[in-house]
Scaffold this motif. Sequence first.
Motif, PDB file in Angstrom:
ATOM      1  N   ALA A   1       5.958   1.180  -6.687  1.00  0.00           N
ATOM      2  CA  ALA A   1       7.409   1.938  -6.354  1.00  0.00           C
ATOM      3  C   ALA A   1       7.346   3.109  -7.440  1.00  0.00           C
ATOM      4  N   ALA A   2       7.078   2.742  -8.724  1.00  0.00           N
ATOM      5  CA  ALA A   2       7.032   3.728  -9.861  1.00  0.00           C
ATOM      6  C   ALA A   2       6.094   4.764  -9.530  1.00  0.00           C
ATOM      7  N   LEU A   3       5.016   4.348  -8.919  1.00  0.00           N
ATOM      8  CA  LEU A   3       3.933   5.565  -8.570  1.00  0.00           C
ATOM      9  C   LEU A   3       4.354   6.467  -7.253  1.00  0.00           C
ATOM     10  N   VAL A   4       4.584   5.682  -6.275  1.00  0.00           N
ATOM     11  CA  VAL A   4       5.078   6.229  -5.176  1.00  0.00           C
ATOM     12  C   VAL A   4       6.357   6.383  -4.460  1.00  0.00           C
ATOM     13  N   GLY A   5       7.305   5.516  -5.064  1.00  0.00           N
ATOM     14  CA  GLY A   5       8.572   5.490  -4.496  1.00  0.00           C
ATOM     15  C   GLY A   5       8.923   4.300  -3.585  1.00  0.00           C
ATOM     16  N   LEU A   6       9.905   3.875  -3.312  1.00  0.00           N
ATOM     17  CA  LEU A   6      10.448   2.826  -2.619  1.00  0.00           C
ATOM     18  C   LEU A   6       9.615   2.680  -1.209  1.00  0.00           C
ATOM     19  N   ARG A   7       9.782   4.028  -0.481  1.00  0.00           N
ATOM     20  CA  ARG A   7       9.523   3.868   0.803  1.00  0.00           C
ATOM     21  C   ARG A   7       7.878   4.190   1.075  1.00  0.00           C
ATOM     22  N   GLY A   8       7.422   4.683  -0.153  1.00  0.00           N
ATOM     23  CA  GLY A   8       5.761   4.759  -0.258  1.00  0.00           C
ATOM     24  C   GLY A   8       5.207   3.256  -0.555  1.00  0.00           C
ATOM     25  N   THR A   9       6.063   2.302  -1.204  1.00  0.00           N
ATOM     26  CA  THR A   9       5.690   1.270  -1.585  1.00  0.00           C
ATOM     27  C   THR A   9       5.283   0.390  -0.253  1.00  0.00           C
ATOM     28  N   PHE A  10       6.125   0.407   0.631  1.00  0.00           N
ATOM     29  CA  PHE A  10       5.944  -0.291   1.931  1.00  0.00           C
ATOM     30  C   PHE A  10       4.704   0.412   2.650  1.00  0.00           C
ATOM     31  N   VAL A  11       4.600   1.478   2.560  1.00  0.00           N
ATOM     32  CA  VAL A  11       3.374   2.029   3.402  1.00  0.00           C
ATOM     33  C   VAL A  11       2.159   1.613   2.691  1.00  0.00           C
ATOM     34  N   VAL A  12       1.998   1.938   1.507  1.00  0.00           N
ATOM     35  CA  VAL A  12       0.910   1.546   0.611  1.00  0.00           C
ATOM     36  C   VAL A  12       0.538   0.104   0.792  1.00  0.00           C
ATOM     37  N   LEU A  13       1.569  -0.781   0.360  1.00  0.00           N
ATOM     38  CA  LEU A  13       1.216  -2.169   0.347  1.00  0.00           C
ATOM     39  C   LEU A  13       1.039  -2.595   1.671  1.00  0.00           C
ATOM     40  N   GLY A  14       1.410  -2.089   2.853  1.00  0.00           N
ATOM     41  CA  GLY A  14       1.328  -2.533   4.141  1.00  0.00           C
ATOM     42  C   GLY A  14       0.039  -2.032   4.694  1.00  0.00           C
ATOM     43  N   VAL A  15      -0.593  -1.251   4.057  1.00  0.00           N
ATOM     44  CA  VAL A  15      -2.043  -0.801   4.292  1.00  0.00           C
ATOM     45  C   VAL A  15      -3.067  -1.483   3.484  1.00  0.00           C
ATOM     46  N   LEU A  16      -2.701  -1.484   2.071  1.00  0.00           N
ATOM     47  CA  LEU A  16      -3.389  -2.135   1.265  1.00  0.00           C
ATOM     48  C   LEU A  16      -3.908  -3.703   1.351  1.00  0.00           C
TER      49      LEU A  16
END
Length: 169
Positions: free
Chosen positions: A132-147
């Motif tokens: 979240a610190a790197l990509v924001g809250l919304r991005g966290t769900f996307v990044v971790l949902g793919v990762l």
Amino acid sequence: VLFTFFPIYGLAIGLTLTQIGVLAGIHGTLAAAIRFASGWMFGRISYRGSLPVMVVISGAALVALGAEIFFVLVIGWALIGLARGVLRVASGALVLDVTGTSDSARGASSAIYLAGLDLGKILGPLIGGATAALVGLRGTFVVLGVLFPFAYLAITAAVARRTKAAAGV
């Protein structure tokens, strides 16, 4: 990540506390309900085959949590709850299946498995917070949902290759 950071994200996109509670309730209800149905379900399908499918469904649903539309969020939380319920039962069955028959081996394997779940509860918020610190809250769900599904599938493929190589297949 879900229970640590989604409430913050939900408030940021204008959800009420009640809506956030409803989403968590949907998740919990479906995760528990599918566990009760899993005996019937795994009598008809392979629990091993369900693992990668549920990991991918869970990842896709996690990506959907970046949406700001309540109906999409309901579907995402429902799918994550269903997937989590199936994954808990299937992964527990896998642990017992590959362990052997001795009580001590099953007990040790179960302890390691459950410790891994606890480790996820410890590291999940740390990983989620750093993401979240790197990509924001919304991005966290996307990044971790793919990762996470990618990591699971990569590790599973590597283990399968090693197992086949060790067996001489």
